[in-house]
Enzyme design. Sequence first.
Site, short mmCIF file in Angstrom:
data_model
loop_
_atom_site.label_atom_id
_atom_site.label_comp_id
_atom_site.label_asym_id
_atom_site.label_seq_id
_atom_site.Cartn_x
_atom_site.Cartn_y
_atom_site.Cartn_z
CB VAL A 14 47.10 36.74 10.75
CG1 VAL A 14 48.08 36.78 9.60
CG2 VAL A 14 45.69 36.44 10.27
N GLY A 15 45.91 34.80 13.40
CA GLY A 15 45.07 34.87 14.59
C GLY A 15 43.57 34.70 14.36
CE LYS A 16 41.55 32.10 8.92
NZ LYS A 16 42.97 31.70 8.94
CB THR A 17 42.23 29.65 15.10
OG1 THR A 17 42.26 29.13 13.76
CG2 THR A 17 41.69 28.58 16.03
CB VAL A 18 43.60 33.60 18.53
CG1 VAL A 18 43.59 34.19 19.94
CG2 VAL A 18 44.80 32.68 18.36
CE LYS A 48 39.58 26.56 8.65
NZ LYS A 48 40.83 26.88 9.31
#
Length: 234
Positions: A14-18, A48
């Site tokens: 869903v975009g955590k890394t982004v 992480k």
Amino acid sequence: MTKPLLIVGSDTGVGKTVLTAALAAYWLTYRDRTASRNEPSTSLGIYKPLQSGEGDREFYHHTFSLSQTLEEITPLYFETPIAPAIAAHKEGKAINLALIWQHFLKLQQQKECLLVESMGGLGSPITDEYIVADLARDWALEVILVVPVRLGAISQAIANVALARMEKVKLRGIVLSCSQVYSEEEMEELAPPQMISRLASTPILGILPYVKDLHDISQLAIAASELDIERILI
């Protein structure tokens, strides 16, 4: 010094890394007093605690100039790209909660800004009896919830906020994440910010725009500047 921040998602991919990368780029670009073209940053930490399969820790290590090894970014690593609790069982390994806590404490003492990326969402298992929400509560971490701009965003946001409250997790707010360029009309159809904020009784801290090149620190920093950054990096 900012407070350590846990970034969780309402689902996988869903975009955590982004978001983590965008906040890291913003810090390095606008706030890092130790940054140098020739030396790695000593003020920024990305953590992480667990990872299954290659991916995020390698991306952070290669994209940003950090004074961290791969093992310092992720002390518990499993080869099998499935949920860490299942990967550990499959590989005959143990999830050492004390180890990841000790690494967190060390980074917290060393870094001015510490971004912690979750292993999935608040309900994702770390062990057979311990989920990410338990870790957020026990480590006293404030949380940013990443919700993707797509169908189902409203119910995902509400469900995750409800879990945060049930587990007594301090949720700072929601960031809506775009996996492509959306018009305002499409945003309102897929993930209306005001409706989500009202129904979840949680502030929307911004909409993270689509970032074409995730290795471009300037693009990432500009994306982060679209957010309510003063309420995120506090």
